[in-house]
Scaffold this motif. Structure first.
Motif, PDB file in Angstrom:
ATOM      1  N   THR A 273      -5.768  19.435 -22.169  1.00 55.45           N
ATOM      2  CA  THR A 273      -6.074  20.505 -23.125  1.00 55.45           C
ATOM      3  C   THR A 273      -4.792  20.945 -23.823  1.00 55.45           C
ATOM      4  O   THR A 273      -3.706  20.884 -23.247  1.00 55.45           O
ATOM      5  N   PRO A 274      -4.872  21.409 -25.061  1.00 47.25           N
ATOM      6  CA  PRO A 274      -3.683  21.901 -25.774  1.00 47.25           C
ATOM      7  C   PRO A 274      -3.267  23.272 -25.266  1.00 47.25           C
ATOM      8  O   PRO A 274      -3.991  23.914 -24.513  1.00 47.25           O
ATOM      9  N   HIS A 275      -2.075  23.693 -25.670  1.00 49.36           N
ATOM     10  CA  HIS A 275      -1.616  25.029 -25.312  1.00 49.36           C
ATOM     11  C   HIS A 275      -2.409  26.080 -26.090  1.00 49.36           C
ATOM     12  O   HIS A 275      -3.021  25.781 -27.123  1.00 49.36           O
ATOM     13  N   ALA A 276      -2.402  27.305 -25.583  1.00 49.91           N
ATOM     14  CA  ALA A 276      -3.155  28.386 -26.242  1.00 49.91           C
ATOM     15  C   ALA A 276      -2.531  29.729 -25.893  1.00 49.91           C
ATOM     16  O   ALA A 276      -1.932  29.896 -24.816  1.00 49.91           O
ATOM     17  N   GLU A 277      -2.649  30.687 -26.778  1.00 48.16           N
ATOM     18  CA  GLU A 277      -2.133  32.027 -26.522  1.00 48.16           C
ATOM     19  C   GLU A 277      -2.879  32.713 -25.387  1.00 48.16           C
ATOM     20  O   GLU A 277      -2.344  33.601 -24.721  1.00 48.16           O
ATOM     21  N   SER A 278      -4.109  32.297 -25.139  1.00 49.59           N
ATOM     22  CA  SER A 278      -4.919  32.933 -24.089  1.00 49.59           C
ATOM     23  C   SER A 278      -4.501  32.503 -22.684  1.00 49.59           C
ATOM     24  O   SER A 278      -4.864  33.152 -21.700  1.00 49.59           O
ATOM     25  N   ASN A 279      -3.738  31.388 -22.570  1.00 50.90           N
ATOM     26  CA  ASN A 279      -3.286  30.942 -21.249  1.00 50.90           C
ATOM     27  C   ASN A 279      -2.118  31.791 -20.776  1.00 50.90           C
ATOM     28  O   ASN A 279      -1.240  32.156 -21.563  1.00 50.90           O
ATOM     29  N   ASP A 280      -2.096  32.106 -19.484  1.00 48.80           N
ATOM     30  CA  ASP A 280      -1.023  32.946 -18.957  1.00 48.80           C
ATOM     31  C   ASP A 280       0.260  32.153 -18.817  1.00 48.80           C
ATOM     32  O   ASP A 280       0.261  30.959 -18.543  1.00 48.80           O
ATOM     33  N   GLY A 281       1.393  32.847 -19.003  1.00 53.37           N
ATOM     34  CA  GLY A 281       2.706  32.231 -18.926  1.00 53.37           C
ATOM     35  C   GLY A 281       3.747  33.081 -19.613  1.00 53.37           C
ATOM     36  O   GLY A 281       3.451  34.157 -20.149  1.00 53.37           O
ATOM     37  N   ASN A 282       4.988  32.572 -19.644  1.00 54.62           N
ATOM     38  CA  ASN A 282       6.111  33.334 -20.193  1.00 54.62           C
ATOM     39  C   ASN A 282       6.286  33.157 -21.697  1.00 54.62           C
ATOM     40  O   ASN A 282       7.067  33.879 -22.309  1.00 54.62           O
ATOM     41  N   GLU A 283       5.602  32.168 -22.266  1.00 54.01           N
ATOM     42  CA  GLU A 283       5.783  31.890 -23.686  1.00 54.01           C
ATOM     43  C   GLU A 283       4.642  32.498 -24.500  1.00 54.01           C
ATOM     44  O   GLU A 283       3.626  32.935 -23.962  1.00 54.01           O
ATOM     45  N   GLN A 284       4.841  32.479 -25.824  1.00 54.15           N
ATOM     46  CA  GLN A 284       3.802  33.029 -26.696  1.00 54.15           C
ATOM     47  C   GLN A 284       2.515  32.218 -26.577  1.00 54.15           C
ATOM     48  O   GLN A 284       1.415  32.749 -26.620  1.00 54.15           O
ATOM     49  N   SER A 285       2.683  30.905 -26.408  1.00 55.15           N
ATOM     50  CA  SER A 285       1.548  30.015 -26.206  1.00 55.15           C
ATOM     51  C   SER A 285       1.849  29.156 -24.985  1.00 55.15           C
ATOM     52  O   SER A 285       2.955  28.618 -24.857  1.00 55.15           O
ATOM     53  N   ASN A 286       0.880  29.012 -24.087  1.00 53.92           N
ATOM     54  CA  ASN A 286       1.122  28.348 -22.803  1.00 53.92           C
ATOM     55  C   ASN A 286       0.041  27.309 -22.518  1.00 53.92           C
ATOM     56  O   ASN A 286      -1.048  27.333 -23.107  1.00 53.92           O
ATOM     57  N   PHE A 287       0.379  26.426 -21.578  1.00 57.89           N
ATOM     58  CA  PHE A 287      -0.590  25.412 -21.171  1.00 57.89           C
ATOM     59  C   PHE A 287      -1.463  25.935 -20.039  1.00 57.89           C
ATOM     60  O   PHE A 287      -1.114  26.889 -19.345  1.00 57.89           O
ATOM     61  N   SER A 288      -2.597  25.289 -19.841  1.00 57.28           N
ATOM     62  CA  SER A 288      -3.578  25.740 -18.856  1.00 57.28           C
ATOM     63  C   SER A 288      -3.242  25.205 -17.470  1.00 57.28           C
ATOM     64  O   SER A 288      -3.051  23.988 -17.288  1.00 57.28           O
ATOM     65  N   LYS A 289      -3.194  26.093 -16.478  1.00 54.89           N
ATOM     66  CA  LYS A 289      -2.974  25.659 -15.094  1.00 54.89           C
ATOM     67  C   LYS A 289      -4.145  24.839 -14.566  1.00 54.89           C
ATOM     68  O   LYS A 289      -4.024  24.173 -13.540  1.00 54.89           O
ATOM     69  N   ASN A 290      -5.251  24.878 -15.271  1.00 50.70           N
ATOM     70  CA  ASN A 290      -6.422  24.111 -14.864  1.00 50.70           C
ATOM     71  C   ASN A 290      -6.189  22.611 -15.020  1.00 50.70           C
ATOM     72  O   ASN A 290      -6.985  21.798 -14.543  1.00 50.70           O
ATOM     73  N   ASP A 291      -5.084  22.243 -15.685  1.00 53.31           N
ATOM     74  CA  ASP A 291      -4.788  20.828 -15.888  1.00 53.31           C
ATOM     75  C   ASP A 291      -4.074  20.193 -14.700  1.00 53.31           C
ATOM     76  O   ASP A 291      -3.721  19.008 -14.750  1.00 53.31           O
ATOM     77  N   TYR A 292      -3.826  20.954 -13.635  1.00 52.60           N
ATOM     78  CA  TYR A 292      -3.231  20.382 -12.424  1.00 52.60           C
ATOM     79  C   TYR A 292      -4.310  19.762 -11.534  1.00 52.60           C
ATOM     80  O   TYR A 292      -5.338  20.391 -11.246  1.00 52.60           O
ATOM     81  N   ALA A 293      -4.068  18.517 -11.102  1.00 54.90           N
ATOM     82  CA  ALA A 293      -4.865  17.896 -10.043  1.00 54.90           C
ATOM     83  C   ALA A 293      -4.125  18.109  -8.723  1.00 54.90           C
ATOM     84  O   ALA A 293      -2.902  18.257  -8.702  1.00 54.90           O
ATOM     85  N   THR A 294      -4.875  18.138  -7.615  1.00 53.84           N
ATOM     86  CA  THR A 294      -4.290  18.509  -6.328  1.00 53.84           C
ATOM     87  C   THR A 294      -4.716  17.524  -5.254  1.00 53.84           C
ATOM     88  O   THR A 294      -5.852  17.038  -5.255  1.00 53.84           O
ATOM     89  N   TYR A 295      -3.786  17.253  -4.322  1.00 50.12           N
ATOM     90  CA  TYR A 295      -4.095  16.394  -3.174  1.00 50.12           C
ATOM     91  C   TYR A 295      -3.519  17.022  -1.915  1.00 50.12           C
ATOM     92  O   TYR A 295      -2.379  17.500  -1.918  1.00 50.12           O
ATOM     93  N   THR A 296      -4.291  17.041  -0.837  1.00 50.69           N
ATOM     94  CA  THR A 296      -3.792  17.457   0.471  1.00 50.69           C
ATOM     95  C   THR A 296      -3.970  16.312   1.460  1.00 50.69           C
ATOM     96  O   THR A 296      -4.952  15.563   1.399  1.00 50.69           O
ATOM     97  N   VAL A 297      -3.020  16.181   2.387  1.00 48.97           N
ATOM     98  CA  VAL A 297      -3.032  15.050   3.305  1.00 48.97           C
ATOM     99  C   VAL A 297      -4.219  15.095   4.258  1.00 48.97           C
ATOM    100  O   VAL A 297      -4.665  14.058   4.756  1.00 48.97           O
ATOM    101  N   GLY A 298      -4.745  16.278   4.534  1.00 45.69           N
ATOM    102  CA  GLY A 298      -5.830  16.384   5.495  1.00 45.69           C
ATOM    103  C   GLY A 298      -7.212  16.342   4.893  1.00 45.69           C
ATOM    104  O   GLY A 298      -8.159  15.882   5.533  1.00 45.69           O
ATOM    105  N   SER A 299      -7.355  16.809   3.632  1.00 45.17           N
ATOM    106  CA  SER A 299      -8.690  16.956   3.050  1.00 45.17           C
ATOM    107  C   SER A 299      -8.975  16.001   1.914  1.00 45.17           C
ATOM    108  O   SER A 299     -10.122  15.635   1.681  1.00 45.17           O
ATOM    109  N   GLY A 300      -7.958  15.584   1.158  1.00 43.25           N
ATOM    110  CA  GLY A 300      -8.187  14.690   0.034  1.00 43.25           C
ATOM    111  C   GLY A 300      -7.777  15.325  -1.270  1.00 43.25           C
ATOM    112  O   GLY A 300      -6.986  16.275  -1.312  1.00 43.25           O
TER     113      GLY A 300
END
Length: 652
Positions: A438-465
């Motif tokens: 997704t592109p950056h947007a002013e509605s995303n939280d962060g330190n800049e005027q326009s920020n990227f979405s934290k929803n774009d992180y994928a996650t892996y844990t060694v025990g669960s997947g």
């Protein structure tokens, strides 16, 4: 919201982890401590073994002998009363790993016999069928000299046996209380070679005993390479293609050229092995192809797989203010929004900076040219091999998550489970991958005027997947070559990447984040797992994972099983799971494998800051395990007081 699942689970799969140690001149030793070690045949607890050999432990011959109850010694009864019996012995089998040989120095032991136990002893080996005595052993123990030529350059398994006789009673006992095999384990000159000159001169290089010489161009699409050493002659090009691998035990010398493509694996095994290309006049390169980027500002997380690569050479034509490293010591989050309070955690990576081994970097594409498009980033230099340490930093002033930005330093995939196992004292077992969709947007939280979405992180844990970010790609346990990723620090210290973590296969390097060719491959964890998606008509995507796995509990088990969702105050819409024991939001939740039953309830939460009329959809993205696949999953909406069969259809 909650999920209700019907029935009871029984399947358990254990994840086994192996550790190897090497201690000076000792290559195999055991002090033999603990209660009743002699009831194990063989006994391996507490043994210390060189990383480049395998051993069986200490055992005894049957049916002639029987283990005798006792503590802190390996004790047996049933020794012969008259003469040496080849069936009455203690034994040790030692095998060098492929590509190694053993030069023995000595065998040192302490022993003791009971009053009616044996009074004669012999030490022999399998090299001559146990027919010749070695040294002059004693019942009480001594040092046996093994420095003769007979016990040098051992390339295959060797078994040593201690024979005893002269007992005055069948109940008489003899024990070995501790032992040490001294010697050296080292790589040995390759016993044979094969040369590619359009055909292989001595057969395929499919084992670690053949020296491999590339005399003319070779592409591993014609066959993977496994060898003792590798030489690429001048004018020859070795291409490690996608879905293939090269695995070399010892040294690599490149007088020509090696090119490793995006999904190829190039592995060296021995820490003493060297890689020489640049100084030999050769070229070694790792190519990585990006996804189709919608615009220039789409970021990728990187790590250099080669020595001496600079920021400017790796990311040419990228604006100087769009290449970053991360300073973990500067990250402070006092209000729980997972944003650095001072905004100084990301720092510019200057063009002349050499990319540090094992460190993560972030870079956009170049503004030049047209979009959408793919980029090819090339890393030129001697390939990293051997142990690669990277600093893990915790800021005492930071009460929030202890983020550190690291990366795979090798031209091959690595196993994150093995990485965490070796470094669990300094890092937790969760990895976060940037998978921008997704592109950056002013509605995303962060330190800049326009920020990227934290929803774009994928996650892996060694025990669960793993659980997908906005790209929809579910990460697995394998970290691709040149991939940067975030981990959570557990303590100040050093984490170390090792050759033992590297993957020599055709599939593990297929999942580079920001790679349009990534396969949605997930290595199955143990247990039953359920992925639930949140989507909207406006393109919002979120995914959570509920995993019933071995060793997890229904409470917070730490980052090896449970991963918090990265979310700030200005999110658009999120789906998460929760626990009764805390108020945190989880993107991955590991749960007790034995707790799943017909009345199981999983707490889910849904929040949105969108004021416009929007249709939200909840759906089962993926499901694993006999219990979950054979039973119905219901979703309960507490606001509307409705119960929906989520196994049958999506809920909107």
């Amino acid at each position: 919201l909650n999920l209700t699942i019907m029935k009871k689970i029984t399947t358990i799969i254990l994840l086994l982890l192996a550790f190897n140690f090497s201690y000076g001149q000792s290559i195999f030793e055991n002090d033999i401590n603990g209660a009743q070690p002699s009831l194990s045949n063989p006994f391996t607890t507490g043994q210390i073994v060189d990383a480049n050999i395998t051993v069986t432990g200490i055992g005894f011959g049957t049916p002639g002998l029987a283990g005798n109850i006792g503590s802190n010694r390996y004790n047996a009864r049933g020794w012969g009363v008259a003469a040496l019996n080849l069936g009455d012995y203690f034994e040790f089998t030692i095998t060098p790993n492929a590509g190694y040989d053993i030069d023995f120095v000595s065998f040192v032991y302490n022993g003791q016999a009971s009053g009616t136990g044996p009074n004669s002893i012999s030490f022999r080996s399998s090299l001559d069928g146990y027919s010749t005595d070695i040294g002059t052993p004693t019942i009480g123990g001594t040092t046996i000299d093994l420095s003769s030529a007979t016990y040098q350059d051992i390339l295959t398994s060797i078994t040593f046996r201690v024979f005893c006789w002269g007992a005055t009673s069948g109940g008489g006992t003899f024990s070995i209380n501790d032992f040490t095999f001294n010697g050296t384990v080292s790589t040995y000159p390759c016993p044979s070679n094969t040369t590619w000159n359009g055909v292989w001169s001595n057969g395929l290089p499919n084992n670690l005993t053949k020296s491999v010489i590339i005399n003319t161009n070779y592409n591993t699409s014609s066959g993977d390479i496994t060898g003792c050493s590798l030489t690429v002659d001048p004018t020859a090009i070795l291409t490690v293609n996608n879905g293939t691998f090269v695995e070399i035990e010892n040294d690599v010398v490149v007088n020509g050229e090696i090119v490793v493509e995006t999904q190829g694996n190039f592995v060296q095994r021995d820490n003493a092995g060297t890689f020489t290309a640049v100084s030999a006049g050769g070229i070694s390169r790792v190519n990585k192809i990006s996804a189709t980027k919608a615009d220039w500002f789409y970021y990728t997380y990187w790590s250099s797989p080669v020595i001496g690569e600079t920021i400017a050479d790796a990311f040419p034509d990228v604006d100087g203010d769009r290449r970053f490293s991360f300073n973990a010591a500067n990250f402070v989050d006092t209000n729980g929004d997972d944003i650095d309070d001072n905004g100084d955690d990301w720092e510019y990576a200057l063009g002349g900076d050499v990319m540090a081994a094992g460190v993560g970097y972030a870079s956009t594409s170049s503004r030049l040219g047209f979009f959408p498009r793919t980029d090819i980033n090339s890393f030129d230099g001697d390939f990293h091999t051997g142990d690669i340490p990277v600093s893990i930093t915790l800021n005492a002033a930071n009460p929030g998550v202890k983020w550190n930005f690291i990366g795979n330093p090798y031209p091959s995939a690595i196993d994150f489970i093995a990485f965490h196992s070796a470094n669990s004292s300094v890092v937790f077992g969760a990895a976060y991958f940037w998978s921008q969709a997704t592109p950056h947007a002013e509605s995303n939280d962060g330190n800049e005027q326009s920020n990227f979405s934290k929803n774009d992180y994928a996650t892996y844990t060694v025990g669960s997947g793993g659980v997908a970010g906005a790209s929809g790609i579910i990460p697995n346990q394998y970290i691709p070559s040149a991939q940067g990723f975030f981990i959570i620090g557990a303590a100040n210290g050093t984490a170390t990447f090792t050759n033992a973590m590297r993957m020599a296969d055709g599939t593990s390097n297929a999942q580079f984040f920001r790679n349009s060719n990534s396969k949605k491959k997930t290595v199955s964890a143990q247990g039953n797992r359920l992925w639930v998606n949140l989507t909207t008509e406006s393109g919002i995507f979120g995914q959570i994972l509920l995993a019933y796995v071995e060793d997890a509990t229904d409470d917070n088990d730490g980052f090896s099983f449970d991963a918090p969702k990265i979310v700030g105050e200005d999110y658009a819409a999120i789906l998460y799971s929760s626990m009764d024991s805390d108020n945190k939001k989880y993107v991955i939740q590991g749960k007790n494998i034995d707790s799943i039953n017909e009345d199981e309830i999983i707490n889910l939460g849904f929040n949105t800051t969108i004021s416009e009329n929007t249709e939200y959809k909840l759906s089962i993205a993926k499901i694993e395990g006999d219990f979950l696949t054979s039973n119905t999953v219901y979703l309960k909406d507490y606001l509307l007081n409705t119960l929906h069969n989520l196994s049958a259809s999506d809920y909107t």
